[in-house]
Enzyme design. Structure first.
Site, PDB file in Angstrom:
ATOM      1  N   ASP A   1      -3.307   6.520  12.811  1.00  0.00           N
ATOM      2  CA  ASP A   1      -3.131   6.946  11.420  1.00  0.00           C
ATOM      3  C   ASP A   1      -3.770   8.335  11.288  1.00  0.00           C
ATOM      4  OD1 ASP A   1      -2.384   7.077   8.806  1.00  0.00           O
ATOM      5  OD2 ASP A   1      -3.151   5.104   8.251  1.00  0.00           O
TER       6      ASP A   1
HETATM    7  C1  NOJ Z   1      -1.971   7.757   5.984  1.00  0.00           C
HETATM    8  C2  NOJ Z   1      -1.416   6.407   5.647  1.00  0.00           C
HETATM    9  O1  NOJ Z   1      -2.415   5.430   5.816  1.00  0.00           O
HETATM   10  C3  NOJ Z   1      -0.199   6.007   6.470  1.00  0.00           C
HETATM   11  O2  NOJ Z   1       0.351   4.862   5.919  1.00  0.00           O
HETATM   12  C4  NOJ Z   1       0.794   7.126   6.527  1.00  0.00           C
HETATM   13  O3  NOJ Z   1       1.915   6.723   7.275  1.00  0.00           O
HETATM   14  C5  NOJ Z   1       0.135   8.346   7.146  1.00  0.00           C
HETATM   15  N1  NOJ Z   1      -0.981   8.757   6.304  1.00  0.00           N
HETATM   16  C6  NOJ Z   1       1.096   9.514   7.329  1.00  0.00           C
HETATM   17  O4  NOJ Z   1       1.427  10.060   6.113  1.00  0.00           O
END
Ligand code: NOJ
Length: 726
Positions: free
Chosen positions: A271
């Site tokens: 993430d």
């Molecule tokens: C953070 C989020 O937790 C996740 O769900 C998302 O896909 C990513 N950022 C990318 O934007």
């Protein structure tokens, strides 16, 4: 359950081996780096300037979030394909969670449709728009099981149940990816956030998770296992720790469980900066250690932060193990690019006029169907609903005319495209008066008196209440999940002059609605329904369509009951609410009953149903399938859907198991007075759980099979004996 076609493996193997032979270490590590082209792509001290094109040219960037614009994607892809040494194409990834440009209902609402076929068709529409706007991978579906409505991300989730979550996992993955994600109409899907992110303590975003391995396996891992079985192409590691180890560096869960046990052989992405956040967890002293630990856990792509990019080449000089791991990760990333058809057609679908593929009438139609099956009718006292189209309606409240109806993580969907509640109602009802009455969190005397004026003149009042779309979603945890005081002022003032009130609630999470109930006769939970909101609500309230959504998450009576979920474990001192409701030394509260306001699986219809002739095919179940058969009759004059839910309860097991476990459901459409026979089929697998010691088995125990209208309202129970391995 579908699995995408395996493409010509030999050709793939040959291409990837030849590329790996030619690639420098830096180029291999480049494939493991993902940045974002949204103003933040220069993240990290080494990339202070806008040098994304230099990185691409040097082969130091494999994929990116964004750019959400085909003209830009085209330019960037050209640099990769025509100006980098080996011409390896970029892979564009985005968060297309519940709609690209055509906004669909938020995920928790779609899950509550209990209609996986419709969810799959919706995912196909979403994939079509996404793919034609140049994105190759969506960071969806989010498969975190959730039990705490204070956590903002419940809105993205499939809800609290592992079976429903698994059914929806398959629907999303197979809808997004189709038979072949390279075919131009589909995309690769990324299941996230692996794993147990939804168990953040106290519902506070990014907080500690501390649950047992048994709980993890029996509840939280299940939808991910299904996504893997359905052929998902990517998995995202979560921000949280599991058993003290951040998921992005958790070798046990990423390598031993996800890859080796579940058989996932494609790409794991971190993430957003979750790699370097392990330094905040004090699991790594520096970025070298970050890189080493995350790669060792078999993480393939680092999102945004740059520990891999900056440190892996150097680390690999001194460690053959690290070099092998880089090769393995690079091979998986190239493999995914191959499966997406990017080596053959790097510019596929990068139409300059990609907007031509957006908001097509058939896409809007699918969004409308989904919205119609996602809203949940919670109250219908005095049969106030459906409303007669000739009645004089007063539409009042902060959601009357707003177009902020997309919901969080709305992709490219625009508020301007949303049909407002007022627009929808005005098309269907003869007389609609409207007044905002209050803002979401504040009101004035004048606003209220305007609203009271039209309420007085109306045959029926519709109150459009709730939370703003950005009060749920990532980083939107709340301690107070009630409607605001301003909205209650409005409700009370309106109720003084007109008692015929239907409330329609807009929110991304279950709200505490207990104080509202005495003031309203009808209650419809709209969640956020997306582009077609107004049309869907008008159809449902007028009765031209019949509500059929169910709750994918329990609605507590009080915040103090949280976490409250239907599939809780048994206690040694259960409360007997009927015979001994005041027995002091039982599992209960002094100031509240234990039960929720509305249980998981709950939802009303304008129809009534009768269930008869229920049979279970055998009392002793040894192998094959067990059938549960029943007749369902629509006993009303309204055509509508019944949603019959099959739960089991283990009567003897080595560890305590939930009081009820959903194992199957059937959503059936019946014309007025029509009867249909339904069959549920269960296999041995449906009874298995991780017992003690950690072993997945039925334990040849006795089980109750239960049929219900929801997790609380069981209308049939039958005991069977399982004999495994005979
Ligand atoms: C953070 C989020 O937790 C996740 O769900 C998302 O896909 C990513 N950022 C990318 O934007």
């Amino acid at each position: 359950m579908s699995k995408p076609n395996i493409k010509n493996n030999e050709k793939k193997e040959k291409l990837i081996t030849s590329l790996l032979d030619q690639m420098t270490l830096e180029e291999k590590v480049g494939q493991l780096y993902q940045t974002a082209i949204m103003g933040e792509f220069d993240y990290g001290p080494a990339f202070e300037k806008n040098n994304v094109s230099v990185l691409i040219k040097e082969g130091k960037l494999g994929s990116m979030i964004g750019p959400y614009d085909n003209q830009v994607s085209m330019k960037l892809q050209k640099i990769a394909v025509e100006h980098s040494r080996l011409g390896i194409p970029l892979m564009f990834c985005n968060d297309i969670i519940h709609g690209c440009r055509t906004g669909f209902p938020v995920n928790i609402a779609m899950s509550g449709s209990f209609n996986p076929e419709l969810v799959k068709k919706s995912a196909e529409v979403i994939a079509f728009e996404t793919s034609h706007s140049g994105t190759h991978v969506t960071f969806a579906p989010m498969l975190d099981i959730v039990r705490d409505p204070r956590w903002g991300r419940v809105v993205e989730s499939p809800g609290e149940d592992p079976h429903l979550g698994s059914v929806m996992a398959d629907a999303w993955v197979s809808g997004f990816q189709g038979e072949d994600p390279s075919d131009g109409n589909h995309i690769a899907s990324c299941a996230k956030h692996f794993v147990a992110y939804g168990a953040a303590e106290a519902g506070r975003e990014y907080n500690t998770v501390d649950i047992s391995e048994r709980m993890l396996r029996n509840i939280y891992l299940k939808p991910f296992k299904q996504a893997v079985d359905s052929g998902v192409k990517m998995v995202m590691s979560a921000f949280n720790v599991y058993d003290g180890v951040p998921m992005t560096a958790n070798k046990f869960l990423l390598d031993d469980v996800l890859r080796k046990e579940m058989g996932f052989d494609s790409v794991i992405v971190s993430d957003y900066t979750s790699t370097e956040e392990i330094m905040n967890h004090k699991i790594a002293k520096n970025k070298e250690e970050v890189a080493e630990k995350c790669l060792n856990a078999t993480l393939d792509i680092e999102m945004i932060s740059t520990s891999f990019l900056k440190h892996l080449p150097e680390l690999a000089q001194h460690s053959p193990k690290i070099l092998d791991q880089i090769n393995a990760s690079c091979k998986r990333v190239l493999g995914l690019k191959y499966d997406l058809g990017l080596f053959d057609k790097p510019y596929k679908n990068m139409y300059p006029k990609f907007e031509d593929y957006f908001l097509l009438p058939e896409s809007r139609h699918m969004s409308l169907q989904m919205a119609l099956e996602s809203a949940v009718l919670l109250e219908n006292k005095t049969h106030i609903l459906p409303l007669d189209k000739t009645q004089k309606i007063a539409l009042i409240g902060p959601f009357s005319t707003t177009n902020r109806l997309v919901g969080p993580w709305g992709g490219k969907a625009r508020n301007e495209d949303c049909v407002t509640f007022y627009e929808g109602l005005s098309k269907v009802f003869d007389h609609v008066m409207v007044s905002e009455g209050s803002k979401l969190k504040e009101m004035t005397e004048d606003m209220i008196s305007d609203a009271v004026k039209i309420a007085r003149e109306a045959d029926v009042v519709i109150l459009a209440l709730g939370e703003d779309q950005y009060e749920s979603g990532e980083a939107n945890s709340k301690t107070n999940i009630s409607l605001s005081d301003a909205q209650y002022e409005l409700v009370k003032a309106v109720n003084e002059v007109n008692k015929r009130i239907v409330a329609v609630i807009f929110s991304g999470r279950p709200l505490i609605l207990t104080p509202l109930i005495p003031y309203v006769d009808g209650l419809l939970y709209a969640w956020f329904l997306g582009t077609e909101t107004g049309h869907a609500l008008a159809d449902l309230l007028s009765g031209s369509k019949n509500p059929s959504g169910r709750l994918a998450m329990t609605f507590p009576r009080h915040q103090g009951q949280i976490p409250l979920y239907y599939n809780h474990m048994k206690t040694g001192r259960p409360l007997d609410p009927i015979n001994h409701p005041h027995n002091h030394y039982t599992s209960r509260y002094l100031d509240s009953v234990n039960t929720p306001l509305y249980p998981f699986g709950y939802g009303l219809s304008y129809s009534t149903f009768e269930h008869t002739d229920i049979k279970v095919s055998r009392d002793v179940f040894e192998n094959g399938t067990l059938e549960v058969i029943l007749d369902v009759k629509n006993t009303s004059d309204h055509a509508g859907y019944d949603v019959i839910q099959l739960y089991i309860e283990a009567l003897h097991f080595s560890v305590t198991r939930p009081v009820n476990e959903l194992k199957a459901f059937n959503k059936v459409y019946l014309k007025p007075h029509e009867t249909k026979q339904l069959t549920f089929e269960l296999t041995m697998d449906d009874f298995k759980a991780y017992g003690y010691p950690m072993h997945y088995s039925t334990e040849s125990a006795s089980y109750l099979i239960k049929l219900g209208n929801n997790s609380n309202d069981i209308f049939y129970t039958h005991q069977i004996q399982l004999k495994e391995g005979i």
